[in-house]
Enzyme design. Structure first.
Site, short mmCIF file in Angstrom:
data_model
loop_
_atom_site.label_atom_id
_atom_site.label_comp_id
_atom_site.label_asym_id
_atom_site.label_seq_id
_atom_site.Cartn_x
_atom_site.Cartn_y
_atom_site.Cartn_z
CB CYS A 1 -0.88 -0.05 1.24
SG CYS A 1 -1.92 1.41 1.44
CB CYS B 1 -12.08 12.13 4.00
SG CYS B 1 -12.05 12.06 2.20
CB CYS C 1 -9.14 10.15 6.26
SG CYS C 1 -7.53 9.58 5.66
CB CYS D 1 -4.53 14.07 1.75
SG CYS D 1 -5.78 13.70 0.49
N1 SAH Z 1 -7.34 9.26 -1.40
C1 SAH Z 1 -7.57 7.95 -1.93
C2 SAH Z 1 -6.58 6.96 -1.42
C3 SAH Z 1 -6.72 6.63 0.06
S1 SAH Z 1 -7.28 5.02 0.16
C4 SAH Z 1 -9.01 7.55 -1.67
O1 SAH Z 1 -9.70 8.30 -0.99
O2 SAH Z 1 -9.47 6.54 -2.18
C5 SAH Z 1 -7.64 4.80 1.81
C6 SAH Z 1 -9.03 4.21 2.01
O3 SAH Z 1 -9.29 4.15 3.41
C7 SAH Z 1 -10.11 5.09 1.41
O4 SAH Z 1 -11.15 4.31 0.93
C8 SAH Z 1 -10.56 5.88 2.61
O5 SAH Z 1 -11.84 6.42 2.44
C9 SAH Z 1 -10.49 4.84 3.70
N2 SAH Z 1 -10.38 5.41 5.04
C10 SAH Z 1 -9.95 6.64 5.39
N3 SAH Z 1 -9.98 6.78 6.72
C11 SAH Z 1 -10.43 5.61 7.23
C12 SAH Z 1 -10.65 5.13 8.55
N4 SAH Z 1 -10.41 5.88 9.61
N5 SAH Z 1 -11.08 3.85 8.69
C13 SAH Z 1 -11.29 3.07 7.62
N6 SAH Z 1 -11.10 3.46 6.35
C14 SAH Z 1 -10.68 4.72 6.16
#
Ligand code: SAH
Length: 343
Positions: A104, A115, A118, A111
Site C-alpha cells: 500500500c 475527509c 481520515c 492530502c
Molecule cells: N485518497 C484515496 C486513497 C486513500 S485510500 C481515496 O480516498 O481513495 C484509503 C481508504 O481508506 C479510502 O477508501 C478511505 O476512504 C479509507 N479510510 C480513510 N480513513 C479511514 C478510517 N479511519 N477507517 C477506515 N477506512 C478509512
C-alpha cells in the site's frame, strides 16, 4: 542545482551521452542501473568508467528514498516511514496474507482533501511525490516481502497517503516503471488505484485505456450524507461521479470496486443501502466494506454488526459482490485511514 536523474526518460539519457560524444548505449546502461538494479549512487555503477561516473556526479543526483523506520505488527503487517530527499516523510505498508503480499503506497505528502474520518486529511498537503519516490516505495516493500514472507510482492494498491488522481502524471509514470520489463515487470491487473472520486480524472484514465483496476471511496450514495463526511463532494456531486464511472466502464469493461465504511448514525439505514445498490448496479461491481479504524479525536463509530449484515444481504440479493476488509496492522497505526506520520 543538480538535476534528479530519474526525472529523465531513457531517450533523454541517451541524448545526454550522445551530445557529449559518447554512445547512446551508455544511456541504456545508466537507465538499467537506475530502474532495474536500484542503484543509490553513481559509484555503484561498476560497468561504467570512472570518468563517466564523475560526469554523472557533476550533473545529476539520485534522490533515493530512505526507509527511516520499519515497524512490524503482531499480524505480520509492516509499516515503513519513508524519508524523502527533502526530509519530508510518507508511509507505506506491506500487507501479507497466505497467498499474496500487497504493498500500500503513498502518492502525496499529506492530502488536500478533507475527509472527516481520515487521519491523513489532518496533515495538510505538502507536495506531490515524484514517480521515482513512488517507485522506490514499491521496491522497498518488494525487498521486505522477499525477506520476511519468502515471496515477491504480488499486488499494489494506491491507498496510502494522498489522492493519486491529484498527482496523476507521476502516478502513471510510476506504474509504467513498475509494469515495464526494465522495472519490476508486474502486471497492471495486480495494481489498484483508489480515488475519492474526481470525475474529470476518471474520464481521462478511461480515454487513456489504462489497464490497472479502479477503486472508488464512495462511503455514501446520498449527496447530503456524502458531503457531510467528504466535503469535496459538494464540488464533485454523485451525479458527476456516476456519469464518469459509466464512461469508465464503457471504455474499459472493467469491474469497479467501491470502498465503503458503515458508521453508526451516518449511513447504516436501509435507505443508505438502497441508494448504494442504485448507484453501482449499472456495471459489474464489488463493494468492499471496510472496518472503521477510529482516529484520534474523531467523532465516528463503526456501525453495528446487524447494519453490516443488512448491507451484505441486500448487496448479495442484487448480485453485487461484497467483501469485508478486516483491518490489518492496527497496533502500529498502519490500517486504512491511520497513516499520519505519528512516529
Ligand atoms: N485518497 C484515496 C486513497 C486513500 S485510500 C481515496 O480516498 O481513495 C484509503 C481508504 O481508506 C479510502 O477508501 C478511505 O476512504 C479509507 N479510510 C480513510 N480513513 C479511514 C478510517 N479511519 N477507517 C477506515 N477506512 C478509512
Amino acid at each position: 542545482m543538480k538535476k534528479d536523474i530519474r526525472s529523465m526518460d531513457k531517450d533523454a539519457l541517451r541524448d545526454f551521452f550522445v551530445s557529449r560524444g559518447d554512445s547512446a548505449f551508455r544511456g541504456n546502461q545508466v537507465y538499467q542501473w537506475l530502474w532495474q538494479k536500484g542503484a543509490h549512487q553513481f559509484e555503484d555503477m561498476t560497468n561504467l568508467s570512472k570518468e563517466t561516473r564523475a560526469l554523472l556526479d557533476e550533473h545529476f543526483v539520485i534522490n533515493h528514498i530512505a526507509v527511516d523506520q520499519m515497524q512490524r505488527s503482531v499480524d505480520g503487517t509492516i509499516k515503513n516511514a519513508v524519508r524523502l530527499h527533502d526530509g519530508l516523510i510518507v508511509e507505506s505498508v506491506l500487507i501479507p496474507t497466505k497467498k499474496r503480499t500487497t504493498a500500500c503506497v503513498s502518492s502525496q505528502v499529506g492530502c488536500s482533501l478533507d475527509c472527516k474520518f481520515c487521519a491523513t486529511a489532518r496533515l495538510k498537503k505538502m507536495r506531490n511525490l515524484n514517480a521515482d519516490e513512488i517507485y522506490d516505495q514499491v521496491v522497498a516493500i518488494d525487498r521486505e516481502s522477499r525477506l520476511y514472507q519468502n515471496m515477491p510482492l504480488s499486488n499494489i494498491v494506491f491507498m496510502g497517503m494522498g489522492e493519486p488522481l491529484m498527482n496523476y502524471n507521476n502516478v502513471l509514470k510510476a506504474i509504467e516503471k513498475i509494469t515495464s520489463e526494465e522495472g519490476l515487470g508486474m502486471s497492471p491487473r495486480r495494481i489498484t488505484v483508489s480515488t475519492s472520486g474526481i470525475p474529470k480524472m476518471i474520464r481521462k484514465m478511461a480515454d487513456e485505456e489504462v489497464k490497472f483496476n479502479l477503486a472508488v471511496s464512495l462511503h455514501s450514495a446520498i449527496d447530503e450524507v456524502r458531503s457531510s463526511i467528504m466535503p469535496f463532494n459538494e464540488t464533485f456531486p454523485l451525479s458527476e461521479l456516476r456519469a464518469a464511472l459509466e464512461y469508465w466502464y464503457s471504455k474499459t469493461k472493467n469491474r469497479i470496486t467501491y470502498e465503503y465504511v458503515v458508521w453508526k448514525g451516518v449511513n447504516d439505514q436501509q435507505k443508505d443501502i438502497d441508494a448504494l445498490v442504485r448507484f453501482c448496479k449499472f456495471s459489474p461491481a464489488k463493494v468492499n466494506l471496510i472496518e472503521y479504524n477510529p482516529i484520534d479525536g474523531g467523532d465516528y463509530q463503526q456501525a453495528s454488526e446487524e447494519a453490516i449484515q443488512n448491507y451484505i444481504k441486500t448487496l448479495e440479493e442484487h448480485h453485487i459482490t461484497v467483501t469485508v476488509r478486516r483491518s490489518r496492522g492496527k497496533d502500529i497505526d498502519a490500517a486504512c485511514g491511520q497513516l499520519a506520520n505519528k512516529s
